[in-house]
Design a protein around this motif. Structure first.
Motif, PDB file in Angstrom:
ATOM      1  N   ASP A  15     -64.182 -27.564  -9.989  1.00  0.00           N
ATOM      2  CA  ASP A  15     -65.101 -26.992  -8.694  1.00  0.00           C
ATOM      3  C   ASP A  15     -64.800 -27.615  -7.482  1.00  0.00           C
ATOM      4  OD1 ASP A  15     -66.397 -25.034 -10.028  1.00  0.00           O
ATOM      5  OD2 ASP A  15     -67.688 -26.241 -10.768  1.00  0.00           O
ATOM      6  N   ARG A  16     -63.419 -27.995  -7.183  1.00  0.00           N
ATOM      7  CA  ARG A  16     -63.095 -28.711  -5.840  1.00  0.00           C
ATOM      8  C   ARG A  16     -62.284 -27.587  -5.201  1.00  0.00           C
ATOM      9  NH1 ARG A  16     -63.461 -34.597  -6.454  1.00  0.00           N
ATOM     10  NH2 ARG A  16     -62.450 -34.508  -4.751  1.00  0.00           N
ATOM     11  N   ASP A  17     -62.522 -27.788  -3.816  1.00  0.00           N
ATOM     12  CA  ASP A  17     -61.390 -26.833  -3.002  1.00  0.00           C
ATOM     13  C   ASP A  17     -60.510 -27.606  -2.083  1.00  0.00           C
ATOM     14  OD1 ASP A  17     -63.065 -28.405  -1.141  1.00  0.00           O
ATOM     15  OD2 ASP A  17     -64.010 -26.489  -0.306  1.00  0.00           O
ATOM     16  N   ASP A  18     -60.301 -29.173  -2.622  1.00  0.00           N
ATOM     17  CA  ASP A  18     -59.240 -29.856  -1.697  1.00  0.00           C
ATOM     18  C   ASP A  18     -58.179 -30.439  -2.663  1.00  0.00           C
ATOM     19  OD1 ASP A  18     -60.917 -31.444  -3.863  1.00  0.00           O
ATOM     20  OD2 ASP A  18     -61.074 -33.142  -2.418  1.00  0.00           O
ATOM     21  N   LEU A  19     -58.057 -29.818  -3.756  1.00  0.00           N
ATOM     22  CA  LEU A  19     -56.833 -29.830  -4.450  1.00  0.00           C
ATOM     23  C   LEU A  19     -56.290 -28.983  -5.520  1.00  0.00           C
ATOM     24  CD1 LEU A  19     -57.534 -30.899  -7.601  1.00  0.00           C
ATOM     25  CD2 LEU A  19     -58.101 -33.205  -6.421  1.00  0.00           C
ATOM     26  N   LEU A  20     -55.115 -29.303  -5.920  1.00  0.00           N
ATOM     27  CA  LEU A  20     -54.475 -28.036  -6.921  1.00  0.00           C
ATOM     28  C   LEU A  20     -54.472 -28.797  -8.256  1.00  0.00           C
ATOM     29  CD1 LEU A  20     -53.198 -25.467  -7.602  1.00  0.00           C
ATOM     30  CD2 LEU A  20     -51.295 -26.577  -6.890  1.00  0.00           C
TER      31      LEU A  20
ATOM     32  N   ALA B  21     -63.807 -23.508 -10.040  1.00  0.00           N
ATOM     33  CA  ALA B  21     -63.421 -22.877  -8.985  1.00  0.00           C
ATOM     34  C   ALA B  21     -62.088 -23.680  -8.414  1.00  0.00           C
ATOM     35  CB  ALA B  21     -64.238 -22.683  -7.897  1.00  0.00           C
ATOM     36  N   THR B  22     -61.650 -24.622  -8.947  1.00  0.00           N
ATOM     37  CA  THR B  22     -60.486 -25.457  -8.591  1.00  0.00           C
ATOM     38  C   THR B  22     -59.289 -24.590  -9.007  1.00  0.00           C
ATOM     39  OG1 THR B  22     -61.322 -27.529  -9.175  1.00  0.00           O
ATOM     40  CG2 THR B  22     -59.109 -27.652  -8.707  1.00  0.00           C
ATOM     41  N   ARG B  23     -58.207 -24.403  -7.908  1.00  0.00           N
ATOM     42  CA  ARG B  23     -57.069 -23.728  -8.080  1.00  0.00           C
ATOM     43  C   ARG B  23     -56.145 -24.461  -9.139  1.00  0.00           C
ATOM     44  NH1 ARG B  23     -53.385 -24.096  -3.815  1.00  0.00           N
ATOM     45  NH2 ARG B  23     -54.467 -25.949  -3.196  1.00  0.00           N
ATOM     46  N   THR B  24     -55.665 -23.607  -9.854  1.00  0.00           N
ATOM     47  CA  THR B  24     -54.626 -24.333 -11.018  1.00  0.00           C
ATOM     48  C   THR B  24     -53.563 -23.434 -11.149  1.00  0.00           C
ATOM     49  OG1 THR B  24     -55.439 -22.618 -12.836  1.00  0.00           O
ATOM     50  CG2 THR B  24     -56.823 -24.567 -12.419  1.00  0.00           C
ATOM     51  N   THR B  25     -52.135 -24.121 -11.690  1.00  0.00           N
ATOM     52  CA  THR B  25     -51.026 -23.354 -11.823  1.00  0.00           C
ATOM     53  C   THR B  25     -50.653 -24.127 -13.035  1.00  0.00           C
ATOM     54  OG1 THR B  25     -48.891 -22.629 -10.908  1.00  0.00           O
ATOM     55  CG2 THR B  25     -49.697 -25.045 -10.542  1.00  0.00           C
ATOM     56  N   VAL B  26     -49.398 -23.647 -13.635  1.00  0.00           N
ATOM     57  CA  VAL B  26     -48.746 -24.340 -14.816  1.00  0.00           C
ATOM     58  C   VAL B  26     -47.284 -24.460 -14.344  1.00  0.00           C
ATOM     59  CG1 VAL B  26     -47.900 -23.986 -17.258  1.00  0.00           C
ATOM     60  CG2 VAL B  26     -50.011 -23.259 -16.565  1.00  0.00           C
TER      61      VAL B  26
END
Length: 323
Positions: free
Chosen positions: A111-116, A132-137
């Motif tokens: 739930d952060r909007d300042d990092l990935l 809600a934090t953006r993620t990728t692999v």
């Protein structure tokens, strides 16, 4: 780019610093966990430069790679700038959740909007609740070992760091059963004295403690097959390195190993008896082992090549820095 990152996971960092950027690696006088500096048992390019906390205050930094929750505050203190607010930040998650709450484990950066958050396996992304934090692999990639499989020794190779402390996580408790099939060679950190701890005679398990990577690869390549008995780890890079050398694999079908090891590359199962039978066949039939190792090598080269890994990271870095 100038990228700040701590030396935490030696194998992963070795691949990462082979990119085209300049890598700032904190070093402190005590060489403690937050200041290890450059690796001593891995080969790193000169573009990975040691910096002191004092130097970081005025250093030009384009992006911060975080790998432990406490690094966020530490980077703020040493840089005088807040990662995620004053400069871009990516949190690399190397591990499966081990908080006892699976499958409801909340990630410390949720739930952060300042990092990935960049996961190293799709399995990890699936099992961590990041809100809600953006993620990728970004799948692993490795520097290809300089040696190729020969398998002349009818012994089984294992790579485990801290096998006593981690125990069931790394499948250490299963080793005695495989030692009945063939002698084991266990490489890694804090493996000294493992035979005595397991109650095994010295001729059934030999420890090779903290061997430099290039020497370890040369020794692994001589063993008949590679054992991967981890129940709940992310994806050991030593497994991929062994496959890339052409070693057949005997592995528990858990976590990301299911995706990394194709059927023809050896044996993949959750039944230990099935793996014991496969290990016995490889020990007894070198030609069978060689054929499986060739399939392992082809699969690893296709999925876990260094060029693909660095290209994926370059795209991600450019997106985060340039928008």
């Amino acid at each position: 780019m100038n990228i700040l990152l701590w030396h935490v996971h030696g194998s992963w960092t070795t691949s990462f610093v082979h990119g085209k950027h300049r890598y700032l690696v904190p070093a402190t006088p005590d060489r403690g966990p937050y200041g290890l500096g450059r690796a001593r048992t891995y080969t790193w390019p000169e573009s990975a430069a040691e910096v002191s906390p004092e130097q970081l205050r005025t250093a030009e930094v384009d992006l911060v790679i975080l790998q432990r929750p406490e690094e966020l505050d530490l980077a703020t203190e040493w840089l005088g700038r807040r990662p995620g607010r004053d400069l871009p930040a990516i949190y690399v998650e190397h591990n499966t959740p081990k908080d006892g709450a699976v499958p409801n484990s909340r990630h410390p950066m949720a739930d952060r909007d300042d990092l990935l958050i960049a996961h190293v396996t799709a399995f990890n992304e699936l099992f961590w609740d990041t809100g809600a934090t953006r993620t990728t692999v970004v799948d692993h990639g490795i520097v290809p070992p300089a040696v190729a499989y020969t398998g002349e020794l009818d012994r089984l190779a294992v790579v485990i760091n801290e096998p006593v402390r981690r125990w069931r996580v790394t499948g250490t408790d299963l080793l005695p059963r495989f030692a009945e099939i063939a002698p084991l060679d266990v490489f890694g950190m804090k493996v000294a004295g493992l035979a005595a701890h397991l109650g095994l005679p010295a001729d059934r398990l030999t420890s090779h403690d903290d061997v430099p990577q290039h020497r370890m690869h040369a020794e692994l390549a001589k063993r008949r097959a590679y054992l991967h008995l981890c129940r709940w780890t992310s994806l050991g890079l030593s497994l991929i390195e062994a496959m890339t050398m052409g070693m057949p694999v005997v592995a528990l079908a858990t976590t990301e190993a299911v995706a990394a090891v194709p059927p023809g590359a050896g044996a993949l199962a959750t039944r230990v008896d099935t793996l014991l039978e496969a290990a016995g066949r490889f020990v007894a039939e070198p030609d069978r082992a060689r054929r499986a190792g060739a399939e392992a090598r082809a699969a690893a080269q296709e999925r876990y090549g260094l060029d693909r890994f660095l290209a994926d990271w370059d795209r991600l870095l450019e997106e985060e820095v340039c928008g």
